[in-house]
Write an enzyme that holds these catalytic residues in place. Structure first.
Site, PDB file in Angstrom:
ATOM      1  N   LYS A  15       0.924  -1.263   0.053  1.00 25.17           N
ATOM      2  CA  LYS A  15       0.120   0.111   0.041  1.00 25.17           C
ATOM      3  C   LYS A  15       0.989   1.239   0.086  1.00 25.17           C
ATOM      4  O   LYS A  15       0.560   2.196  -0.578  1.00 25.17           O
ATOM      5  CB  LYS A  15      -0.931   0.073   1.343  1.00 25.17           C
ATOM      6  CG  LYS A  15      -1.868  -1.162   1.311  1.00 25.17           C
ATOM      7  CD  LYS A  15      -2.789  -1.025   2.422  1.00 25.17           C
ATOM      8  CE  LYS A  15      -2.280  -0.985   3.712  1.00 25.17           C
ATOM      9  NZ  LYS A  15      -1.311  -2.388   4.175  1.00 25.17           N
ATOM     10  N   ARG A  28      11.440  -6.470   3.923  1.00 22.56           N
ATOM     11  CA  ARG A  28      11.381  -5.155   3.921  1.00 22.56           C
ATOM     12  C   ARG A  28      12.548  -4.712   4.975  1.00 22.56           C
ATOM     13  O   ARG A  28      12.723  -4.940   6.007  1.00 22.56           O
ATOM     14  CB  ARG A  28      10.019  -4.592   4.343  1.00 22.56           C
ATOM     15  CG  ARG A  28      10.066  -2.907   4.681  1.00 22.56           C
ATOM     16  CD  ARG A  28       8.590  -2.362   4.878  1.00 22.56           C
ATOM     17  NE  ARG A  28       7.899  -3.002   5.889  1.00 22.56           N
ATOM     18  CZ  ARG A  28       6.705  -2.851   6.042  1.00 22.56           C
ATOM     19  NH1 ARG A  28       5.875  -2.068   5.112  1.00 22.56           N
ATOM     20  NH2 ARG A  28       5.854  -3.454   6.924  1.00 22.56           N
ATOM     21  N   ARG A  71      -0.316  -9.254  13.405  1.00 20.23           N
ATOM     22  CA  ARG A  71      -0.796  -8.412  12.432  1.00 20.23           C
ATOM     23  C   ARG A  71      -1.868  -9.031  11.121  1.00 20.23           C
ATOM     24  O   ARG A  71      -3.038  -8.569  11.071  1.00 20.23           O
ATOM     25  CB  ARG A  71       0.113  -7.703  11.473  1.00 20.23           C
ATOM     26  CG  ARG A  71       0.947  -6.745  12.460  1.00 20.23           C
ATOM     27  CD  ARG A  71       2.110  -6.372  11.996  1.00 20.23           C
ATOM     28  NE  ARG A  71       2.110  -5.544  10.543  1.00 20.23           N
ATOM     29  CZ  ARG A  71       3.141  -5.254   9.945  1.00 20.23           C
ATOM     30  NH1 ARG A  71       4.412  -6.066  10.252  1.00 20.23           N
ATOM     31  NH2 ARG A  71       2.961  -4.422   8.943  1.00 20.23           N
ATOM     32  N   ARG A 130      -9.553   0.799   9.328  1.00 19.21           N
ATOM     33  CA  ARG A 130      -9.201  -0.626   9.601  1.00 19.21           C
ATOM     34  C   ARG A 130     -10.303  -1.642  10.389  1.00 19.21           C
ATOM     35  O   ARG A 130     -10.059  -2.395  10.211  1.00 19.21           O
ATOM     36  CB  ARG A 130      -7.877  -0.761  10.379  1.00 19.21           C
ATOM     37  CG  ARG A 130      -6.505  -0.826   9.581  1.00 19.21           C
ATOM     38  CD  ARG A 130      -5.353  -1.236  10.498  1.00 19.21           C
ATOM     39  NE  ARG A 130      -4.478  -1.616  10.109  1.00 19.21           N
ATOM     40  CZ  ARG A 130      -3.256  -1.074   9.465  1.00 19.21           C
ATOM     41  NH1 ARG A 130      -3.357   0.206   9.294  1.00 19.21           N
ATOM     42  NH2 ARG A 130      -2.171  -1.625   9.270  1.00 19.21           N
ATOM     43  N   ARG A 132      11.621  -3.047  10.725  1.00 14.01           N
ATOM     44  CA  ARG A 132      10.808  -2.330  11.452  1.00 14.01           C
ATOM     45  C   ARG A 132      10.386  -3.534  12.651  1.00 14.01           C
ATOM     46  O   ARG A 132      10.123  -4.699  12.524  1.00 14.01           O
ATOM     47  CB  ARG A 132       9.486  -2.317  10.860  1.00 14.01           C
ATOM     48  CG  ARG A 132       9.095  -0.916  10.488  1.00 14.01           C
ATOM     49  CD  ARG A 132       8.179  -0.520   9.492  1.00 14.01           C
ATOM     50  NE  ARG A 132       6.829  -1.255   9.712  1.00 14.01           N
ATOM     51  CZ  ARG A 132       5.469  -0.753   9.278  1.00 14.01           C
ATOM     52  NH1 ARG A 132       5.668  -0.395   7.985  1.00 14.01           N
ATOM     53  NH2 ARG A 132       4.487  -1.498   9.549  1.00 14.01           N
TER      54      ARG A 132
HETATM   55  P1  AP5 Z   1       5.079  -1.676   1.491  1.00 13.95           P
HETATM   56  O1  AP5 Z   1       4.582  -0.728   0.443  1.00 13.95           O
HETATM   57  O2  AP5 Z   1       5.731  -0.944   2.926  1.00 13.95           O
HETATM   58  O3  AP5 Z   1       3.587  -2.221   2.047  1.00 13.95           O
HETATM   59  P2  AP5 Z   1       2.465  -1.760   2.907  1.00 13.95           P
HETATM   60  O4  AP5 Z   1       1.322  -2.568   2.588  1.00 13.95           O
HETATM   61  O5  AP5 Z   1       2.477  -0.271   3.176  1.00 13.95           O
HETATM   62  O6  AP5 Z   1       2.731  -2.534   4.442  1.00 13.95           O
HETATM   63  P3  AP5 Z   1       2.761  -1.854   5.962  1.00 13.95           P
HETATM   64  O7  AP5 Z   1       3.419  -2.993   6.678  1.00 13.95           O
HETATM   65  O8  AP5 Z   1       3.285  -0.555   6.145  1.00 13.95           O
HETATM   66  O9  AP5 Z   1       1.349  -1.908   6.237  1.00 13.95           O
HETATM   67  P4  AP5 Z   1       0.606  -2.055   7.265  1.00 13.95           P
HETATM   68  O10 AP5 Z   1      -0.889  -1.984   7.116  1.00 13.95           O
HETATM   69  O11 AP5 Z   1       0.800  -3.277   8.379  1.00 13.95           O
HETATM   70  O12 AP5 Z   1       1.313  -0.959   8.265  1.00 13.95           O
HETATM   71  P5  AP5 Z   1       0.604   0.317   8.794  1.00 13.95           P
HETATM   72  O13 AP5 Z   1       2.020   1.378   8.871  1.00 13.95           O
HETATM   73  O14 AP5 Z   1      -0.398   0.927   8.274  1.00 13.95           O
HETATM   74  O15 AP5 Z   1       5.701  -2.973   1.055  1.00 13.95           O
HETATM   75  C1  AP5 Z   1       6.231  -4.064   1.856  1.00 13.95           C
HETATM   76  C2  AP5 Z   1       7.476  -4.415   1.135  1.00 13.95           C
HETATM   77  O16 AP5 Z   1       7.351  -4.838  -0.060  1.00 13.95           O
HETATM   78  C3  AP5 Z   1       8.526  -3.283   0.869  1.00 13.95           C
HETATM   79  O17 AP5 Z   1       9.764  -3.893   1.183  1.00 13.95           O
HETATM   80  C4  AP5 Z   1       8.435  -2.949  -0.598  1.00 13.95           C
HETATM   81  O18 AP5 Z   1       9.722  -2.638  -1.052  1.00 13.95           O
HETATM   82  C5  AP5 Z   1       7.871  -4.428  -1.168  1.00 13.95           C
HETATM   83  N1  AP5 Z   1       7.151  -4.030  -2.360  1.00 13.95           N
HETATM   84  C6  AP5 Z   1       6.019  -3.417  -2.397  1.00 13.95           C
HETATM   85  N2  AP5 Z   1       5.461  -3.581  -3.663  1.00 13.95           N
HETATM   86  C7  AP5 Z   1       6.003  -4.515  -4.221  1.00 13.95           C
HETATM   87  C8  AP5 Z   1       6.306  -5.202  -5.447  1.00 13.95           C
HETATM   88  N3  AP5 Z   1       5.144  -5.004  -6.206  1.00 13.95           N
HETATM   89  N4  AP5 Z   1       6.868  -6.398  -5.730  1.00 13.95           N
HETATM   90  C9  AP5 Z   1       7.902  -6.729  -4.895  1.00 13.95           C
HETATM   91  N5  AP5 Z   1       8.140  -5.928  -3.743  1.00 13.95           N
HETATM   92  C10 AP5 Z   1       7.219  -4.987  -3.309  1.00 13.95           C
HETATM   93  O19 AP5 Z   1       0.307  -0.063  10.394  1.00 13.95           O
HETATM   94  C11 AP5 Z   1       1.321  -0.358  11.174  1.00 13.95           C
HETATM   95  C12 AP5 Z   1       0.696  -0.640  12.548  1.00 13.95           C
HETATM   96  O20 AP5 Z   1       0.166   0.697  13.219  1.00 13.95           O
HETATM   97  C13 AP5 Z   1      -0.555  -1.538  12.716  1.00 13.95           C
HETATM   98  O21 AP5 Z   1      -0.211  -2.881  13.050  1.00 13.95           O
HETATM   99  C14 AP5 Z   1      -1.204  -0.838  14.111  1.00 13.95           C
HETATM  100  O22 AP5 Z   1      -0.843  -1.543  15.029  1.00 13.95           O
HETATM  101  C15 AP5 Z   1      -1.005   0.703  13.726  1.00 13.95           C
HETATM  102  N6  AP5 Z   1      -2.237   1.136  13.106  1.00 13.95           N
HETATM  103  C16 AP5 Z   1      -2.141   2.035  11.857  1.00 13.95           C
HETATM  104  N7  AP5 Z   1      -3.064   2.297  11.661  1.00 13.95           N
HETATM  105  C17 AP5 Z   1      -4.351   1.806  12.292  1.00 13.95           C
HETATM  106  C18 AP5 Z   1      -5.682   1.726  12.342  1.00 13.95           C
HETATM  107  N8  AP5 Z   1      -6.413   2.442  11.384  1.00 13.95           N
HETATM  108  N9  AP5 Z   1      -6.266   1.192  13.400  1.00 13.95           N
HETATM  109  C19 AP5 Z   1      -5.446   0.626  14.294  1.00 13.95           C
HETATM  110  N10 AP5 Z   1      -4.117   0.405  14.295  1.00 13.95           N
HETATM  111  C20 AP5 Z   1      -3.451   1.194  13.320  1.00 13.95           C
END
Ligand code: AP5
Length: 249
Positions: free
Chosen positions: A42, A160, A204, A121, A193
């Protein structure tokens, strides 16, 4: 041509946003949500969409990671508790996350539009978003839902690496830095991370299945869901995204 310089500080810390956005003549302003399992890509797509179509990337995970760099005395008790949930891979309580979004109306009013990444979420968060946008007389244009088989998701997550200083994102095989463990952009050290460790990844994924996957139906019923296959390179996925958006009325 679309030219954007988004004021990320206003999203991280609140306050007045000072985004410089010039959309191409006739270009649409997109207000969207990005849905998908942790690690599906994402954040990677958000960067491409933001650069090319103009909306500001608003990631709730980024707000919590920015809070981590504050001195503990500068964090509110709710933010300190949020960091503990995040470290374990659990969802932060709804009211904390909703409060963060509610306190940043300037970012939702961005003239380039917005891309909510990681929010909502839960169904309760989605209902709160509808009410926040209603107060601002705004509506979502689309909810982009990225789908990928679980084995590929786990490999994206476990490979990552993130720059500890500027937060740029790499992958050990699909997007390696020029020098191992060093950020190409700022020379910072690349780190794993805390929530990309295997125990937290498992928690997660469970939270996603239980609380977030029902949102696909929620938005399908409202005619907003756009499903996109997240296989292939980031550029392939971006092209699918742009084509799906162009096909919407
Ligand atoms: P990346 O683009 O970083 O993936 P992502 O989907 O953004 O993953 P996140 O881990 O950041 O999402 P998340 O939803 O768990 O975390 P968030 O920060 O929102 O890509 C991943 C890897 O793959 C990278 O290395 C990239 O280079 C590679 N890649 C990407 N595209 C590719 C492709 N096409 N081909 C090959 N490789 C590729 O949330 C973190 C925490 O915050 C949650 O667990 C929770 O505790 C809290 N939180 C955040 N928002 C909320 C909410 N709304 N409610 C409750 N808790 C929340």
């Amino acid at each position: 041509m679309t030219a954007t310089k988004h004021d990320r500080n206003a999203w991280f810390k609140g306050g007045i946003a000072n985004c410089q956005v010039t959309l191409a003549p006739g270009a649409r302003t997109y207000r969207m949500v990005l849905l998908g399992a942790p690690g599906v890509g994402k954040g990677t797509q958000a960067e491409l969409i933001s650069e090319r179509l103009g909306p500001c990337q608003l990631s709730t995970g980024d707000v919590f990671r920015a809070a981590k760099t504050l001195d503990p005395s500068e964090r509110t008790p709710a933010l300190s508790a949020a960091l503990d949930y995040m470290k374990r891979g659990e969802l932060v309580p709804d009211e904390t996350v909703i409060g963060i979004v509610r306190e940043r109306p300037n970012c939702l009013r961005c003239p380039g539009g917005f891309l909510l990444d990681g929010f909502p979420r839960t169904v309760h968060q989605a209902e709160a978003l509808e009410s926040i946008l209603g107060v601002l007389s705004m509506k979502l244009d689309a909810v982009l839902s990225y789908d990928l088989p679980i084995d590929q998701i786990v490999s994206r997550l476990s490979g990552r690496r993130t720059c500890g200083a500027c937060k740029a994102v790499y992958h050990v095989t699909t997007k390696p830095p020029k020098v191992a463990d060093v950020c190409d952009l700022c020379g910072g050290k690349l780190i794993l991370r805390e929530d990309d460790r295997p125990e937290a990844i498992r928690v997660r994924m469970e939270a996603y299945e239980k609380s977030t996957s029902p949102l696909a139906d929620y938005y399908r019923q409202r005619g907003l869901l756009v499903s996109i296959a997240a296989e292939g390179s980031p550029e392939d996925i971006y092209k699918r995204t742009a084509a799906a958006l162009a096909a919407r009325p």
